[in-house]
Design a protein around this motif. Structure first.
Motif, PDB file in Angstrom:
ATOM      1  N   GLN A 134       5.672  79.556 -16.156  1.00  0.00           N
ATOM      2  CA  GLN A 134       6.010  78.593 -14.790  1.00  0.00           C
ATOM      3  C   GLN A 134       5.833  79.640 -14.230  1.00  0.00           C
ATOM      4  OE1 GLN A 134       6.059  75.292 -14.912  1.00  0.00           O
ATOM      5  NE2 GLN A 134       6.434  75.363 -12.310  1.00  0.00           N
ATOM      6  N   ILE A 135       5.899  79.821 -12.575  1.00  0.00           N
ATOM      7  CA  ILE A 135       5.048  80.402 -12.009  1.00  0.00           C
ATOM      8  C   ILE A 135       6.207  80.288 -10.546  1.00  0.00           C
ATOM      9  CG2 ILE A 135       4.353  81.802  -9.276  1.00  0.00           C
ATOM     10  CD1 ILE A 135       1.779  82.719 -11.594  1.00  0.00           C
ATOM     11  N   SER A 136       6.945  80.338  -9.837  1.00  0.00           N
ATOM     12  CA  SER A 136       8.478  80.568  -8.925  1.00  0.00           C
ATOM     13  C   SER A 136       8.574  81.459  -8.020  1.00  0.00           C
ATOM     14  CB  SER A 136       9.096  79.174  -9.616  1.00  0.00           C
ATOM     15  OG  SER A 136      10.064  80.469 -10.011  1.00  0.00           O
ATOM     16  N   ASN A 137       9.161  80.723  -7.023  1.00  0.00           N
ATOM     17  CA  ASN A 137      10.017  81.580  -5.286  1.00  0.00           C
ATOM     18  C   ASN A 137       8.880  82.522  -5.231  1.00  0.00           C
ATOM     19  OD1 ASN A 137      12.009  79.686  -6.156  1.00  0.00           O
ATOM     20  ND2 ASN A 137      11.903  80.651  -8.040  1.00  0.00           N
ATOM     21  N   LEU A 138       7.475  82.387  -5.244  1.00  0.00           N
ATOM     22  CA  LEU A 138       6.470  83.224  -4.062  1.00  0.00           C
ATOM     23  C   LEU A 138       6.975  83.238  -2.894  1.00  0.00           C
ATOM     24  CD1 LEU A 138       4.330  84.779  -4.636  1.00  0.00           C
ATOM     25  CD2 LEU A 138       2.595  83.184  -3.024  1.00  0.00           C
ATOM     26  N   ARG A 139       7.414  84.710  -2.951  1.00  0.00           N
ATOM     27  CA  ARG A 139       8.214  84.695  -0.926  1.00  0.00           C
ATOM     28  C   ARG A 139       7.851  85.894  -1.138  1.00  0.00           C
ATOM     29  NH1 ARG A 139      10.776  88.724   0.650  1.00  0.00           N
ATOM     30  NH2 ARG A 139      11.593  89.431  -1.239  1.00  0.00           N
ATOM     31  N   VAL A 140       7.234  86.274   0.523  1.00  0.00           N
ATOM     32  CA  VAL A 140       6.427  87.360   1.383  1.00  0.00           C
ATOM     33  C   VAL A 140       7.027  87.270   2.834  1.00  0.00           C
ATOM     34  CG1 VAL A 140       4.367  87.885   1.950  1.00  0.00           C
ATOM     35  CG2 VAL A 140       3.855  86.857   0.117  1.00  0.00           C
ATOM     36  N   GLU A 141       7.703  87.920   2.558  1.00  0.00           N
ATOM     37  CA  GLU A 141       8.594  88.541   4.156  1.00  0.00           C
ATOM     38  C   GLU A 141       7.487  88.137   5.209  1.00  0.00           C
ATOM     39  OE1 GLU A 141      10.632  92.167   4.624  1.00  0.00           O
ATOM     40  OE2 GLU A 141      12.128  91.772   3.297  1.00  0.00           O
TER      41      GLU A 141
END
Length: 112
Positions: A35-42
């Motif tokens: 499970q991939i979660s919380n992909l975050r890019v400033e």
């Protein structure tokens, strides 16, 4: 990075610094999938390929550890990206829609 032991976070830093510009969480889900979660890019680093590089690193790591599939919920975390744009981004990475979650996000998966 080992996925088999549980939850992992992949960080991308600004070259030559310790400043994290993006990250993604990866967790084993069972039946050969993660499970991939919380992909975050400033925000200042969006639209520069950071998300794609993070996802590629997650795919590669999962594949190396014997996983054959990836699942995620496409749900924007801020007003910086529309749900449609997020789904489109994941589709370009090879994900297909599997319906909606109880929170209203698009459930998506792809094979590695």
């Amino acid at each position: 990075m080992r996925i088999s032991g549980g939850h992992q976070r992949i960080n991308m830093t600004l070259k030559g610094t310790h400043h994290v510009v993006g990250s993604v969480d990866v967790s084993p889900e069972g039946r050969g999938t993660v499970q991939i979660s919380n992909l975050r890019v400033e925000k200042p680093f969006r639209r520069q390929g950071v998300a794609s590089q993070l996802m590629t690193a997650a795919f590669s790591n999962a594949r190396t550890h014997g996983y054959s599939g990836v699942r995620l919920e496409a749900r924007p975390s801020d007003a910086g990206m529309s749900p449609q744009a997020l789904v489109s981004m994941y589709q370009k990475m090879g994900f297909r829609s599997m319906g909606k979650s109880s929170r209203g996000g698009h459930m998506m998966e792809r094979h590695l």
